[in-house]
Design an enzyme around this catalytic site. Sequence first.
Site, PDB file in Angstrom:
ATOM      1  N   CYS A  61       0.833  -1.197   0.000  1.00 27.45           N
ATOM      2  CA  CYS A  61       0.000   0.000   0.000  1.00 27.45           C
ATOM      3  C   CYS A  61       0.878   1.261   0.000  1.00 27.45           C
ATOM      4  O   CYS A  61       1.494   1.577  -1.002  1.00 27.45           O
ATOM      5  CB  CYS A  61      -0.992  -0.037   1.164  1.00 27.45           C
ATOM      6  SG  CYS A  61      -2.353   1.138   0.990  1.00 27.45           S
ATOM      7  N   HIS A  81      -3.756  -5.225   0.314  1.00 27.05           N
ATOM      8  CA  HIS A  81      -3.288  -5.613   1.653  1.00 27.05           C
ATOM      9  C   HIS A  81      -3.365  -7.129   1.844  1.00 27.05           C
ATOM     10  O   HIS A  81      -4.345  -7.638   2.413  1.00 27.05           O
ATOM     11  CB  HIS A  81      -4.124  -4.924   2.724  1.00 27.05           C
ATOM     12  CG  HIS A  81      -3.761  -3.503   2.968  1.00 27.05           C
ATOM     13  ND1 HIS A  81      -2.724  -3.119   3.792  1.00 27.05           N
ATOM     14  CD2 HIS A  81      -4.297  -2.366   2.479  1.00 27.05           C
ATOM     15  CE1 HIS A  81      -2.645  -1.797   3.817  1.00 27.05           C
ATOM     16  NE2 HIS A  81      -3.580  -1.316   3.021  1.00 27.05           N
ATOM     17  N   GLU A 122      -1.788  -8.830   3.947  1.00 26.44           N
ATOM     18  CA  GLU A 122      -1.590  -9.160   5.363  1.00 26.44           C
ATOM     19  C   GLU A 122      -2.870  -9.062   6.185  1.00 26.44           C
ATOM     20  O   GLU A 122      -2.934  -9.545   7.322  1.00 26.44           O
ATOM     21  CB  GLU A 122      -0.517  -8.253   5.973  1.00 26.44           C
ATOM     22  CG  GLU A 122      -0.957  -6.865   6.392  1.00 26.44           C
ATOM     23  CD  GLU A 122      -1.137  -5.877   5.255  1.00 26.44           C
ATOM     24  OE1 GLU A 122      -1.337  -4.681   5.547  1.00 26.44           O
ATOM     25  OE2 GLU A 122      -1.084  -6.287   4.084  1.00 26.44           O
TER      26      GLU A 122
END
Length: 241
Positions: free
Chosen positions: A86, A171, A173
Amino acid sequence: MRRPRLALLDASHGDENVPRNYRRELSASLAEFDVTAGSLPADYNVDGVVVTGSRSSVYWDEDWIEATKAWVGGAIDRGVPCLGVCWGHQLLADVLGGEVADMGVYEIGYHEIDRTTDESVLLAGIDETFLAFTTHSDAVVDLPPDAIELARNEYSNHAFRRDRVFGVQFHPEYDAQSARDLTMEKELDDDRRERVLAGITDENARRAAESKQLFENFVAYVEGVRGDADGEGGVERAGAD
């Protein structure tokens, strides 16, 4: 063989979900640095670098951002593999000579992303079209010179590579908790917030988990580069896609 040592440059302004998520997803020894507080590694004695997301914009005139750019530029110059997520994706693109700008729209929620090449070390094992949680209003509008686009959707570029530098806008994660917490913090109208929250389902979280494969891919790439440096034979030469 020891686990690779990665410098985690945390630009999240103290979001507790961020280090928790990266500790879970990265099979490596992490040295964590709160770059928003001016903390950066004293040297480049690491095997790789991971730069997180942030609520800031990379083009803001703030001392910590300029210091982070300078340190990351030094890591790139030394051939240290880097992964940005990001804001980290945007910062790496900026350091390499790309352009980051406000999109004029805000992408948030689980969205489909299309791979733009079948030959990608970072996205190996991930479907041609995959689901991931996204949240950004800035984007890489011009890739760095000689960079290869790896993925995109109707909003923006979502992944690129140049030599040993990789960036992803989405994202990988995130878990469902991170997605919900982030959505509640954002300035959204009530209808849009409810639509995004309604999309944070167990099924979408399960589908999006596929993109987490890129962390394993990056760590394996770092180990290959380290093996080359140690004269053990690596999995790939720098610059190959």
